[in-house]
Design a protein around this motif. Structure first.
Motif, PDB file in Angstrom:
ATOM      1  N   ALA A   6      10.568 -48.713  24.549  1.00 53.25           N
ATOM      2  CA  ALA A   6       9.948 -49.418  25.670  1.00 53.25           C
ATOM      3  C   ALA A   6       8.444 -49.156  25.713  1.00 53.25           C
ATOM      4  CB  ALA A   6      10.607 -49.024  26.993  1.00 53.25           C
ATOM      5  N   ASP A   7       7.845 -49.167  24.528  1.00 47.77           N
ATOM      6  CA  ASP A   7       6.395 -48.962  24.371  1.00 47.77           C
ATOM      7  C   ASP A   7       5.925 -47.558  24.734  1.00 47.77           C
ATOM      8  OD1 ASP A   7       5.964 -51.554  23.422  1.00 47.77           O
ATOM      9  OD2 ASP A   7       5.799 -52.352  25.457  1.00 47.77           O
ATOM     10  N   MET A  44       6.569 -44.080  31.833  1.00 45.42           N
ATOM     11  CA  MET A  44       6.345 -45.485  32.189  1.00 45.42           C
ATOM     12  C   MET A  44       5.654 -45.599  33.541  1.00 45.42           C
ATOM     13  SD  MET A  44       9.056 -48.548  31.821  1.00 45.42           S
ATOM     14  CE  MET A  44       8.945 -48.273  30.056  1.00 45.42           C
ATOM     15  N   ALA A 148      12.681 -53.179  30.125  1.00 43.65           N
ATOM     16  CA  ALA A 148      12.340 -51.804  29.744  1.00 43.65           C
ATOM     17  C   ALA A 148      13.499 -50.863  30.043  1.00 43.65           C
ATOM     18  CB  ALA A 148      11.087 -51.357  30.488  1.00 43.65           C
ATOM     19  N   GLN A 151      16.144 -51.169  27.405  1.00 41.78           N
ATOM     20  CA  GLN A 151      15.753 -50.547  26.142  1.00 41.78           C
ATOM     21  C   GLN A 151      15.950 -49.031  26.193  1.00 41.78           C
ATOM     22  OE1 GLN A 151      11.849 -51.753  24.631  1.00 41.78           O
ATOM     23  NE2 GLN A 151      12.092 -53.730  25.626  1.00 41.78           N
TER      24      GLN A 151
END
Length: 212
Positions: A6-7, A44, A148, A151
């Motif tokens: 999720a980055d 996040m 997100a 993921q």
């Protein structure tokens, strides 16, 4: 597994890898997946709010935050949060980590259930508390997108987490329920521990040894 989920990059320094190996050795899949989700949700939140934080310290704090529930690190007389914080401190000291970073991680782990206080501590402690609250009770659930969230859960499955985590908590402190006094963990003892009666602070005051 990809280092990015999720980055969010999962720290892969020597220190981070050794901390992960320690949890893998002494924890189980429930704690492993939970601890990693906590880090990812916390990171996040930090990125979304443009909060400056140290990813390595946040990750290590997340890995250790529930390790005090495990047979290896649980004590006979301390809150499980303190057991986890002490384990993190010993781990970091043995690897020559600066005292200020050790203190930060200790606080993050020891205070992660202390609602109303920890969110005003340093970024790593406050963010980890967010990650814990998000994963355990779904606090601020809509802050993170469905994509997100999916993921993260795909990488670190929940596997009926909310039906298992309360029993995992209890297993970590059922031999010392007195350490849950004044904390949210007393709710767990009251619900799941046969014969447990929650202490009452008002009664402690009124029945103290003061003669008045």
């Amino acid at each position: 597994m990809s280092n990015f989920i999720a980055d969010i990059k999962i720290p892969d320094s020597k220190l981070a890898v050794e901390a992960a190996e320690l949890l893998r050795e002494h924890g189980d899949d429930l704690l492993w997946n939970h601890s990693n989700r906590v880090f990812l949700f916390a990171a996040m939140k930090g990125n979304l709010n443009q909060i400056k934080y140290d990813p390595e310290l946040l990750y290590i704090s997340s890995l250790f935050h529930d390790i005090g529930l495990t047979p290896k690190f649980r004590s006979d007389d301390k809150r499980f949060e303190v057991d986890g914080a002490n384990a993190a401190r010993d781990f970091l000291k043995s690897r020559g980590v600066p005292e200020e970073n050790i203190r930060l991680v200790w606080d993050a782990v020891a205070l992660h259930t202390t609602i109303g206080i920890v969110e005003y501590k340093e970024a790593e402690a406050a963010l980890m508390n967010f990650g814990v609250g998000y994963d355990v009770v779904g606090k601020n659930f809509d802050l993170i997108s469905t994509e997100a969230r999916e993921q993260i859960v795909k990488a670190f499955p929940r596997d009926s987490f909310k039906h298992k985590i309360l029993h995992a908590f209890l297993e970590g402190f059922k031999h010392k329920p007195e350490t849950t006094y004044g904390t949210i963990n007393a709710d767990i003892c009251e619900m799941l521990l046969p014969g447990y009666k929650r202490p009452n602070f008002c009664q402690s005051v009124l029945h103290s040894r003061w003669d008045e």
